[in-house]
Enzyme design. Structure first.
Site, PDB file in Angstrom:
ATOM      1  N   CYS A 135       0.834  -1.209   0.000  1.00 19.60           N
ATOM      2  CA  CYS A 135       0.000   0.000   0.000  1.00 19.60           C
ATOM      3  C   CYS A 135       0.866   1.256   0.000  1.00 19.60           C
ATOM      4  CB  CYS A 135      -0.933   0.005   1.209  1.00 19.60           C
ATOM      5  SG  CYS A 135      -1.979   1.475   1.283  1.00 19.60           S
ATOM      6  N   CYS A 138      -0.416   4.085   2.211  1.00 21.13           N
ATOM      7  CA  CYS A 138      -0.194   3.846   3.645  1.00 21.13           C
ATOM      8  C   CYS A 138       1.252   4.123   4.034  1.00 21.13           C
ATOM      9  CB  CYS A 138      -0.515   2.397   4.012  1.00 21.13           C
ATOM     10  SG  CYS A 138      -2.061   1.766   3.356  1.00 21.13           S
ATOM     11  N   ASP A 139       2.189   3.658   3.211  1.00 16.58           N
ATOM     12  CA  ASP A 139       3.586   3.614   3.644  1.00 16.58           C
ATOM     13  C   ASP A 139       4.555   4.495   2.852  1.00 16.58           C
ATOM     14  OD1 ASP A 139       2.859   1.700   5.561  1.00 16.58           O
ATOM     15  OD2 ASP A 139       3.043   0.078   4.108  1.00 16.58           O
TER      16      ASP A 139
END
Length: 313
Positions: A135, A138-139
């Site tokens: 992701c 997300c990261d």
């Protein structure tokens, strides 16, 4: 453990727990089964920095523990166990837990999530949370001004590469074929981005690094006479080869799209079966964020409450 419930929630990510918070506060006395991965995909993420209310960030596991405690505080009964079969052909709906315990439910909220597809390399497990991610949204933040690689050649891979190019200093796209499968506009976007380099006809066969990912082993034109092995230095390895929604047990009753995501009647969470609602990544192939899943969980609980109220259940 009850055999008959007004509201049964299957799955325990942000969608399931938020649905439980709303359902329990509406006196639906919900029962939630955590499934195979208690806390959902978020528990595989080390640091969560984009969930509102946590200015310093929080680990995915801690965030899910907080949501679980909040649901339990209002009376949600949380059990370990997973749904292994359903019968939505008559009401009340029947859900089998762990192949043995059958629960009758007036309403069912499905929040079983989706599972990211991986290449199947042992190194993906070895470096989980240490440079391997599925992701970018997300990261990606952790890779500002660093070098990353994205595996995949479809729209998702192009979107992730473009997003990462806004943060990282360099983005490699590792593409198995000699072309991109993505739509024309997405292809043009990555090809015209000076930070993105596309490595066509390359397979990732392993990762290396001492305290996290430091590079990837590649094979160009794998299996061909001119096969060539090469290594490139990277700090992050992003999988963008798709997700598999966890919907196998529902396919005989619910309307699914071509990939297997549950089709809901937007803006509600209603499925094609009365009294069955879906929330989170199991019905969302587009956003796939903790906060959007939580929002869908709220919608599902409110829809379930209205459904029960209208029928006097």
């Amino acid at each position: 453990m009850r055999n008959k419930v007004r509201c049964l929630i299957i799955g325990s990510g942000p969608a399931g727990y938020t649905a439980a918070i709303y359902a329990s506060r509406a006196n639906l006395e919900p029962v939630l089964y955590e499934g195979l991965q208690p806390g959902g995909q978020l528990t595989t993420t080390t640091e969560v920095e984009n969930f509102p209310g946590y200015p310093e960030g929080i680990t995915g596991t801690e965030l899910m523990e907080d949501l679980k405690k909040q649901a339990q505080r209002y009376g949600t009964e949380v059990y370990s166990g997973r749904a292994t079969a359903v019968d939505f052909s008559s009401r009340p709906h029947k859900v089998t837990i762990d192949n043995e315990h059958v629960i009758e439910a007036d309403t069912v909220i499905i929040s079983t999530g989706a599972t990211a597809k991986y290449l199947g390399l042992p190194d993906e497990t070895k470096y989980a949370g240490q440079g391997v991610s599925a992701c970018a949204t997300c990261d990606g933040f952790f890779y500002r001004k660093k070098t990353v690689a994205v595996v995949g050649g479809g729209d998702t891979a192009c979107e992730e590469a473009t997003y990462l190019a806004g943060l990282a200093s360099k983005v490699y796209m590792i593409v198995r074929k000699d072309h991109l499968r993505a739509s024309q506009i997405m292809q043009e976007r990555v090809m015209n981005n000076p930070k993105i380099e596309i490595l066509f006809e390359h397979n990732a066969v392993g990762l290396f690094g001492e305290n996290g990912v430091e590079g990837v082993h590649l094979v160009k034109r794998m299996g061909e006479p001119d096969e060539e092995k090469t290594d490139i230095a990277i700090d992050g390895f992003f999988l963008a080869i798709g997700h598999t929604p966890n919907t196998d047990i529902f396919k005989d009753f619910l309307e699914l799209d071509s990939v297997g995501y549950i089709i809901i009647d937007n803006p509600t969470s209603k499925t094609n079966v009365e009294g069955v609602f879906a929330a989170g990544d199991v019905a969302d192939s587009h956003y796939r964020q903790a906060i959007t899943a939580a929002g869908m969980g709220c919608r599902a609980a409110m829809d379930a409450e209205r459904y029960l109220s209208e029928r006097g259940l």
